[in-house]
Design an enzyme around this catalytic site. Structure first.
Site, PDB file in Angstrom:
ATOM      1  N   ASN A  49      19.002 127.506 -22.831  1.00 50.42           N
ATOM      2  CA  ASN A  49      19.339 128.837 -23.633  1.00 50.42           C
ATOM      3  C   ASN A  49      18.247 128.967 -24.648  1.00 50.42           C
ATOM      4  OD1 ASN A  49      20.223 125.973 -24.680  1.00 50.42           O
ATOM      5  ND2 ASN A  49      21.494 127.045 -26.142  1.00 50.42           N
ATOM      6  N   GLU A  51      17.700 130.915 -28.122  1.00 51.71           N
ATOM      7  CA  GLU A  51      18.363 131.696 -29.428  1.00 51.71           C
ATOM      8  C   GLU A  51      17.307 132.404 -30.059  1.00 51.71           C
ATOM      9  OE1 GLU A  51      20.384 128.491 -31.477  1.00 51.71           O
ATOM     10  OE2 GLU A  51      21.987 128.397 -29.784  1.00 51.71           O
ATOM     11  N   CYS A  60      21.933 132.761 -22.881  1.00 57.10           N
ATOM     12  CA  CYS A  60      22.493 131.332 -22.454  1.00 57.10           C
ATOM     13  C   CYS A  60      21.588 130.867 -21.278  1.00 57.10           C
ATOM     14  CB  CYS A  60      23.938 131.512 -21.681  1.00 57.10           C
ATOM     15  SG  CYS A  60      25.162 131.907 -23.047  1.00 57.10           S
ATOM     16  N   GLU A  62      22.382 129.656 -18.266  1.00 57.71           N
ATOM     17  CA  GLU A  62      22.745 130.086 -17.048  1.00 57.71           C
ATOM     18  C   GLU A  62      22.082 131.697 -16.678  1.00 57.71           C
ATOM     19  OE1 GLU A  62      24.553 129.225 -19.600  1.00 57.71           O
ATOM     20  OE2 GLU A  62      26.469 128.147 -18.673  1.00 57.71           O
ATOM     21  N   CYS A  93      30.038 130.649 -20.304  1.00 57.45           N
ATOM     22  CA  CYS A  93      30.711 131.493 -20.697  1.00 57.45           C
ATOM     23  C   CYS A  93      31.124 132.842 -20.199  1.00 57.45           C
ATOM     24  CB  CYS A  93      29.845 132.139 -22.150  1.00 57.45           C
ATOM     25  SG  CYS A  93      28.536 133.297 -21.728  1.00 57.45           S
ATOM     26  N   CYS A  96      28.096 135.048 -18.711  1.00 54.90           N
ATOM     27  CA  CYS A  96      27.378 134.333 -17.785  1.00 54.90           C
ATOM     28  C   CYS A  96      28.200 134.325 -16.353  1.00 54.90           C
ATOM     29  CB  CYS A  96      27.045 132.898 -18.235  1.00 54.90           C
ATOM     30  SG  CYS A  96      25.791 132.866 -19.548  1.00 54.90           S
TER      31      CYS A  96
HETATM   32  N1  THU Z   1      25.298 128.539 -24.291  1.00 50.28           N
HETATM   33  C1  THU Z   1      24.744 128.445 -22.849  1.00 50.28           C
HETATM   34  O1  THU Z   1      23.445 128.447 -22.960  1.00 50.28           O
HETATM   35  N2  THU Z   1      25.641 128.269 -22.133  1.00 50.28           N
HETATM   36  C2  THU Z   1      26.929 128.284 -22.100  1.00 50.28           C
HETATM   37  O2  THU Z   1      27.664 128.110 -21.019  1.00 50.28           O
HETATM   38  C3  THU Z   1      27.500 128.165 -23.379  1.00 50.28           C
HETATM   39  C4  THU Z   1      26.729 128.532 -24.565  1.00 50.28           C
HETATM   40  C5  THU Z   1      24.277 128.662 -25.346  1.00 50.28           C
HETATM   41  C6  THU Z   1      24.462 129.828 -26.215  1.00 50.28           C
HETATM   42  C7  THU Z   1      23.867 129.412 -27.449  1.00 50.28           C
HETATM   43  O3  THU Z   1      22.624 129.224 -27.806  1.00 50.28           O
HETATM   44  C8  THU Z   1      24.455 128.090 -27.769  1.00 50.28           C
HETATM   45  O4  THU Z   1      24.716 127.616 -26.230  1.00 50.28           O
HETATM   46  C9  THU Z   1      25.777 127.799 -28.528  1.00 50.28           C
HETATM   47  O5  THU Z   1      26.672 128.792 -28.356  1.00 50.28           O
END
Ligand code: THU
Length: 138
Positions: A49, A51, A60, A62, A93, A96
């Protein structure tokens, strides 16, 4: 359920997802996620991920892994492994799930963590009655 994947391939996918999670850029949530995609050709592509200070621009793990697979010319996803350094597994999520569905509507999805629990499922179960390329005749 991941029985149709060789144990060695599965171990490689899990290792790739774990390795990717170490490179997560998540200074805001401090939630590290790593994902690894197995393509129909047998290649593995991973992602973490990423940000952003403008929170909504976060992508994310995925989706980053899927986009990397596509950038390498792979348009068919066989399996996705998600790793989070948490006591329980984290499922992809909704956004994704939709993106994975585009290239792997029949993909296996395995979510692993630092505890003994695993979520071992399929895209069909995670996104039933999905909207996808077929709805547009593709
Ligand atoms: N996140 C993912 O990378 N994958 C998921 O399946 C759930 C959430 C990340 C997004 C963000 O950077 C952090 O987790 C918190 O939501």
């Amino acid at each position: 359920m991941i029985a149709d994947l060789e144990a060695a391939t599965l171990a490689e996918l899990i290792a790739a997802a774990k390795e990717a999670s170490k490179r997560a850029y998540s200074p805001y949530s401090r939630f590290r996620v790593g994902a690894a995609i197995l393509t129909a050709q047998g290649a593995i592509h991973s992602g973490c991920n990423v940000e952003n200070a403008s929170y909504g621009l976060t992508v994310c793990a995925e989706r980053n892994a899927v986009f990397r697979a596509v950038a390498h010319g792979s348009l068919s996803i066989r399996a996705v492994v998600v790793y989070t350094p948490t006591p329980t597994p984290t499922a992809p999520c909704g956004a994704c799930r939709q993106v994975i569905n585009e290239f792997g509507p029949a993909a296996r999805v395995l979510c692993v963590c630092d505890g003994p629990d695993r979520l071992d499922t399929t895209m069909a179960a995670l996104l039933p009655d999905a909207f996808g390329p077929m709805n547009l005749g593709r």
